[in-house]
Design a protein around this motif. Structure first.
Motif, PDB file in Angstrom:
ATOM      1  N   PRO B  18       0.788  -1.289  -0.120  1.00 18.58           N
ATOM      2  CA  PRO B  18       0.199  -0.072   0.020  1.00 18.58           C
ATOM      3  C   PRO B  18       0.763   1.180   0.039  1.00 18.58           C
ATOM      4  N   VAL B  19       0.391   2.157  -0.765  1.00 16.34           N
ATOM      5  CA  VAL B  19       1.208   3.539  -0.794  1.00 16.34           C
ATOM      6  C   VAL B  19       0.233   4.483  -0.194  1.00 16.34           C
ATOM      7  N   LEU B  20      -0.958   4.347  -0.500  1.00 12.30           N
ATOM      8  CA  LEU B  20      -1.859   5.359  -0.057  1.00 12.30           C
ATOM      9  C   LEU B  20      -2.981   4.701   0.915  1.00 12.30           C
ATOM     10  N   LYS B  21      -3.089   5.051   2.162  1.00 14.03           N
ATOM     11  CA  LYS B  21      -4.041   4.345   3.080  1.00 14.03           C
ATOM     12  C   LYS B  21      -5.092   5.156   3.427  1.00 14.03           C
ATOM     13  N   LYS B  22      -6.086   4.917   2.892  1.00 17.15           N
ATOM     14  CA  LYS B  22      -7.468   5.856   2.973  1.00 17.15           C
ATOM     15  C   LYS B  22      -7.211   7.219   3.455  1.00 17.15           C
ATOM     16  N   VAL B  23      -6.558   8.040   2.345  1.00 17.79           N
ATOM     17  CA  VAL B  23      -6.130   9.289   2.716  1.00 17.79           C
ATOM     18  C   VAL B  23      -7.300  10.350   2.326  1.00 17.79           C
ATOM     19  N   GLY B  40       8.531   9.239  -1.050  1.00 13.57           N
ATOM     20  CA  GLY B  40       7.890   7.997  -0.887  1.00 13.57           C
ATOM     21  C   GLY B  40       6.909   7.960  -0.007  1.00 13.57           C
ATOM     22  N   ALA B  41       6.408   9.215   0.249  1.00  9.36           N
ATOM     23  CA  ALA B  41       5.257   9.314   1.629  1.00  9.36           C
ATOM     24  C   ALA B  41       4.225   9.351   0.864  1.00  9.36           C
ATOM     25  N   GLY B  42       3.852   9.491  -0.557  1.00  7.21           N
ATOM     26  CA  GLY B  42       2.674   9.287  -1.339  1.00  7.21           C
ATOM     27  C   GLY B  42       2.208  10.664  -1.919  1.00  7.21           C
ATOM     28  N   LYS B  43       2.921  11.777  -1.786  1.00  2.94           N
ATOM     29  CA  LYS B  43       2.533  12.834  -2.504  1.00  2.94           C
ATOM     30  C   LYS B  43       2.134  12.776  -3.851  1.00  2.94           C
ATOM     31  N   SER B  44       3.042  12.333  -4.558  1.00  2.00           N
ATOM     32  CA  SER B  44       3.166  12.351  -5.942  1.00  2.00           C
ATOM     33  C   SER B  44       2.056  11.352  -6.477  1.00  2.00           C
ATOM     34  N   THR B  45       1.981  10.153  -5.797  1.00  2.00           N
ATOM     35  CA  THR B  45       0.922   9.218  -5.999  1.00  2.00           C
ATOM     36  C   THR B  45      -0.544   9.875  -5.865  1.00  2.00           C
ATOM     37  N   LEU B  46      -0.721  10.656  -5.036  1.00  2.38           N
ATOM     38  CA  LEU B  46      -1.996  11.331  -4.719  1.00  2.38           C
ATOM     39  C   LEU B  46      -2.374  12.202  -5.887  1.00  2.38           C
ATOM     40  N   GLY B 216       2.054   6.860   3.374  1.00  6.06           N
ATOM     41  CA  GLY B 216       0.888   6.716   2.834  1.00  6.06           C
ATOM     42  C   GLY B 216      -0.316   7.076   3.655  1.00  6.06           C
ATOM     43  N   VAL B 217       0.010   7.721   5.012  1.00  3.04           N
ATOM     44  CA  VAL B 217      -1.239   8.004   5.781  1.00  3.04           C
ATOM     45  C   VAL B 217      -1.206   9.463   6.024  1.00  3.04           C
ATOM     46  N   ARG B 218      -2.213  10.123   6.203  1.00  5.51           N
ATOM     47  CA  ARG B 218      -2.361  11.460   6.261  1.00  5.51           C
ATOM     48  C   ARG B 218      -2.233  11.562   7.801  1.00  5.51           C
ATOM     49  N   SER B 453      19.521  12.060  -1.369  1.00  2.00           N
ATOM     50  CA  SER B 453      18.289  12.683  -0.873  1.00  2.00           C
ATOM     51  C   SER B 453      17.661  11.801   0.309  1.00  2.00           C
ATOM     52  N   ASP B 454      18.377  10.664   0.700  1.00  2.00           N
ATOM     53  CA  ASP B 454      17.581   9.703   1.439  1.00  2.00           C
ATOM     54  C   ASP B 454      18.265  10.004   2.762  1.00  2.00           C
ATOM     55  N   LEU B 455      17.701  10.505   3.895  1.00  2.21           N
ATOM     56  CA  LEU B 455      18.365  10.994   4.939  1.00  2.21           C
ATOM     57  C   LEU B 455      18.810   9.757   5.762  1.00  2.21           C
ATOM     58  N   GLN B 456      18.218   8.881   5.802  1.00  2.00           N
ATOM     59  CA  GLN B 456      18.402   7.671   6.600  1.00  2.00           C
ATOM     60  C   GLN B 456      19.830   7.172   6.075  1.00  2.00           C
ATOM     61  N   GLU B 457      20.019   7.016   4.967  1.00  2.00           N
ATOM     62  CA  GLU B 457      21.102   6.620   4.257  1.00  2.00           C
ATOM     63  C   GLU B 457      22.605   7.526   4.397  1.00  2.00           C
TER      64      GLU B 457
END
Lengths: 337, 503
Positions: B18-23, B40-46, B216-218, B453-457
């Motif tokens: 799942p990329v978007l969960k009931k947003v 990867g939070a789902g902005k562009s998918t939305l 994927g969650v608001r 751009s991957d902060l964790q990395e």
């Protein structure tokens, strides 16, 4: 000055320089007869170059035009010899046959998704083979028969010294320029060549545009063929060989870019005249054939290198100018950080 | 209160994840609504669901209170949704007017009515006070002006909602200001804007409301008064995660300097870039899209030219030529892997050989046995799967493709490796392997520059982190433990932790 106008000025200037060089170094260049003869020589190349300009502006290419002219001319000569069809009908058939060639090219390119280069290289072979299918034979041997129909031969003639082919070329060039600059089709031709994806997204059927320009080129090949047989008074199997390169050279010298989206028929007209001046001027020197070909080749190569260098230079300049304008604010950006 | 747009319980999955969960997401008329979230939070998918590029798996879109279906871009356009794309989609050789009216020309019998169209476009330009003219050719315009042409295009379609995706990424400060002015105008005119940006201060300044997405969650919807930059960053990253992924202690190296960059400037792209890289060090380069990181690296490597400044390698001025730099011991793993990193149709063996023909060929003839041996060796060393050096790189998975790209350089005696977004689009297992490869390189004395751009990395792999912002170096983190929050704030121009600002 806008880049388009700058490029036009350069085309015209190089034509003037070339003419002056020949004018001062050979006899009988700047005579009325010779100039009219140059304008006659550029006619056939020019007529086809209008269509090929459209194709090149859509970022395509058509290598089959010379063979198409060969095929159509031979078809007409055959029908005249064997069936003695009236001149009007022959002209109609000529235009139709040329158009069919364009329809076929466009079909292969847009429906079968074959790249333009390879598609038209193959149809070049096909059209050339059709020349031999329609060649006039006597007892199995290909024979060159004179065309006697006055209606056809008159197409090679002139009115008050101005050849019909010249008049037709100039009229078609004006129409071509109007199509490019004043109609939707023209805008779509530029858009298709400069950024096809974006043109598609704007709702333009770019396949239709690309097919249309091939059909126009075929149609013009048909018209050119009428003047070709009218002038020569016969059709040989090698008629039109190499014509496609003459045409492409004229188009590129005139300022159409292979990358698409750039150029117009004004430039192409200048380019076609340039090619005719070059051919005519070289002949005046009475040089051996090899030397003539070398000079012609070298001049064309220089013009095309110049075009490429010029385009890169202009792109760079445009880029720099845009950057400069954008950067008026850069100091503040740094300071803020 | 009637919303212009309402997206209710939107769901979307790719390959079962799942990329978007009931947003839920809504936009009021005349509202500037910011949409924020990490990559990867789902902005562009939305947004892609809203504009009909992706079909949604569940949920409903309402426009002016009416349920609507958006199956393609035309549907979105017909509703009045316009999009300003990050990569601009104009026709460079046509005029502003022709671009704005493209595909919807006013014409009779195929002839366009240029005067009428010009009047219409000029009216729009004057209404909003845009800095372009209707008959200018687009290729002569600046990026900012081209963006206004895109906005004009949307306005000419009577758009009621304009989506802007990172619109300031390649604009200067002055140009950004001009854009904000335009957005202000749009708002006054009742046009709504969905504003996607990583730049907190812009969002803070512009938006009426802000929606934060995470995984994927608001996560939250904030009104203007509720927007506090620090809180937004925390919402985007999530508290637990932020703690769990904090960096190991950053440290300065006392090994000799290998690369010294001084005052490097390329007009309009980056300015006055100075830093040093030591032997055996991994230095991370953080920054937002458009900060100029990739451009700096390309100049150092010799792929692009720069205007002023110096680059020294082990005390000597560096050539501006890729071939020479490779011989000196440079390696470069570009961001655009598929187009610049490898040759898809060639085998792993041949790809590796491409950077090694100085030793693998003699008088132009390839030593086939040596070539093969090197290929097999690298496949084993980096555990490229499947373990066959004859397979075309294009047929490998993303992670293995990247290993093959690394193999091109690791097969050489490497002194400095520049990697740009090394793990973009790669699964977690392969990411780990790539980090290990980079770490073992550094242990053996190779210096590594990692743009990411991957902060964790960045936090996991780097020994120091240099943060770039708007074409300059903003700060450097070189001691202690820092978190994703610290880096993200610095990227957006907010500094909370120690770290010396460069200017």
């Amino acid at each position: 000055m806008r880049q388009e106008n700058m490029r036009r000025l350069i085309s015209v200037a190089s034509l003037v320089i070339l003419a002056l060089v020949f004018g001062f170094t050979s006899n009988g260049f700047f005579t009325a007869t010779n100039i009219l003869s140059i304008l006659r020589e550029c006619g056939i190349t020019g007529i086809i170059a209008i269509g090929v300009s459209f194709v090149i502006i859509t970022a395509g290419i058509d290598l089959s035009t010379g063979a198409a002219v060969g095929f159509v001319s031979m078809l007409c000569a055959n029908l005249l010899y064997n069936y003695a069809l009236p001149a009007g009908l022959i002209m109609l058939i000529s235009i139709l046959a040329g158009t069919v060639c364009g329809v076929l090219n466009g079909f292969i390119v847009t429906k079968l998704r074959v790249p333009e280069f390879i598609a038209t290289l193959s149809t070049q072979y096909l059209f050339r083979s059709m020349v031999f299918v329609f060649a006039i034979r006597e007892m199995g041997v290909i024979t060159n028969k004179k065309i006697t129909d006055p209606g056809i031969l008159i197409m090679g003639g002139s009115i008050n010294g101005i050849y019909l082919v010249t008049i037709t070329f100039l009229v078609l060039a004006v129409i071509g320029q109007i199509i490019l600059k004043k109609t939707k089709l023209g805008t779509y031709i530029y858009a298709t060549g400069a950024n096809r994806k974006s043109a598609d997204l704007s709702g333009i059927n770019t396949d239709k545009v690309r097919w249309t320009v091939f059909i126009i080129t075929g149609f013009l090949c048909g018209i050119a063929s009428i003047f070709e047989i009218g002038r020569i008074g016969s059709a040989t199997t090698d008629l039109g060989t190499g014509l496609e390169f003459e045409v492409i050279a004229a188009v590129v010298i005139g300022g159409c870019a292979f990358s698409g989206g750039r150029g117009d028929i004004f430039g192409t007209t200048v380019g076609a005249i340039f090619m005719a001046v070059l051919q005519n001027g070289i002949l005046k020197y009475n040089l051996p054939t090899a030397a003539q070909l070398i000079i012609k080749g070298v001049v064309i190569v220089i013009m095309i290198i110049f075009d490429s260098v010029y385009n890169q230079y202009m792109q760079k300049k445009i880029h720099e100018k845009a950057n400069e304008e954008a950067n008026e604010g850069v100091q503040t950006a740094g300071g803020e950080a | 209160m009637s919303a212009l747009l309402e997206m209710k319980e939107i769901e979307k999955s790719f390959n079962g994840s799942p990329v978007l969960k009931k947003v839920n997401f809504s936009v009021e008329p005349g509202e500037v609504h910011a949409l924020m979230g990490e990559n990867g939070a789902g902005k562009s998918t939305l947004i892609k669901i809203l504009t009909g590029i992706y079909p949604k798996d569940g949920g409903q879109i309402y426009w002016n209170g009416e349920p609507v279906t958006v199956d393609n871009r035309k549907d979105a356009q017909a509703l009045g949704i316009g999009v300003i794309y990050q990569e601009l989609s104009l026709i460079p050789t046509l005029t502003v007017m022709q671009n704005v009216m493209l595909g919807k020309e006013q014409s009779k019998f195929g002839f366009v009515n240029a005067r009428k169209m010009k009047k219409k476009v000029t009216e729009l330009i004057e209404k909003y006070g845009f800095n372009v003219k209707a008959d200018e050719v687009v290729e002569t315009l600046t990026i900012a002006q081209r963006q206004t042409v895109e906005i004009l295009k949307a306005l000419s379609e009577e758009s009621r909602l304009i989506i802007m995706d990172e619109p300031t990424a390649s604009l200067s400060a002055k140009e950004s200001d001009a854009l904000f002015g335009i957005i202000e105008q749009l708002r006054k005119d009742g046009v709504s804007v969905i504003y996607i940006s990583h730049r907190l201060e812009e969002v803070y300044r512009l938006s009426d409301r802000l929606t934060v997405l995470r995984d994927g969650v608001r996560e939250a919807v904030l009104t203007k008064e509720q927007i506090i930059p620090g809180d937004v960053v925390r919402l985007m990253i999530g508290k637990e995660l932020s703690e769990a992924t904090a960096s190991n202690s950053l440290r300065k190296s006392d090994a000799p300097v290998r690369l010294k960059v001084n005052g490097l400037t390329k007009k309009g792209v980056f300015h006055d870039i100075s830093f040093e890289i030591h032997e055996g060090e991994i230095v991370g380069f953080a920054g937002l899209v458009g900060a100029g990181r990739t451009e700096v690296m390309r100049c150092i490597y010799g792929a692009d030219s720069y205007d002023s400044g110096t680059v020294e390698f082990e005390g000597e001025t560096l050539a501006k030529q890729i071939t020479k730099n490779i011989r000196t011991g440079f390696g470069f793993v570009p961001e655009d892997r598929r187009n610049q990193g490898f040759t898809p149709l060639l085998s792993i063996e041949k790809n590796v050989a491409l950077t090694n023909y100085d030793t693998l060929a003699k008088s132009g003839f390839v030593k086939a046995a040596a070539e093969k041996k090197l290929g097999v060796e690298m496949v084993d060393k980096l555990a490229i799967k499947p373990g066959d050096s004859q397979i075309p790189v294009g047929n490998l998975s993303g992670g293995n493709q990247q290993k093959a790209v690394l193999a091109k350089w690791l097969s050489r005696d490497l002194k400095l490796l520049i990697v740009d977004e090394p793990t973009a689009g790669i699964d977690i297992g392969a990411k780990d392997e790539i980090y290990k490869i980079l770490e073992s390189l550094a242990e053996n004395g190779t210096s590594v520059i990692m743009v990411s751009s991957d902060l964790q990395e960045l936090l996991r792999v780097s020994q120091r982190i240099i943060v770039m912002r708007k074409g300059g170096i903003f700060t450097e983190f070189s001691s202690g433990r820092i978190t994703q929050e610290d880096v993200l704030m610095a990227e957006s121009g907010i500094l909370t932790k120690e770290g010396k600002a460069d200017e």
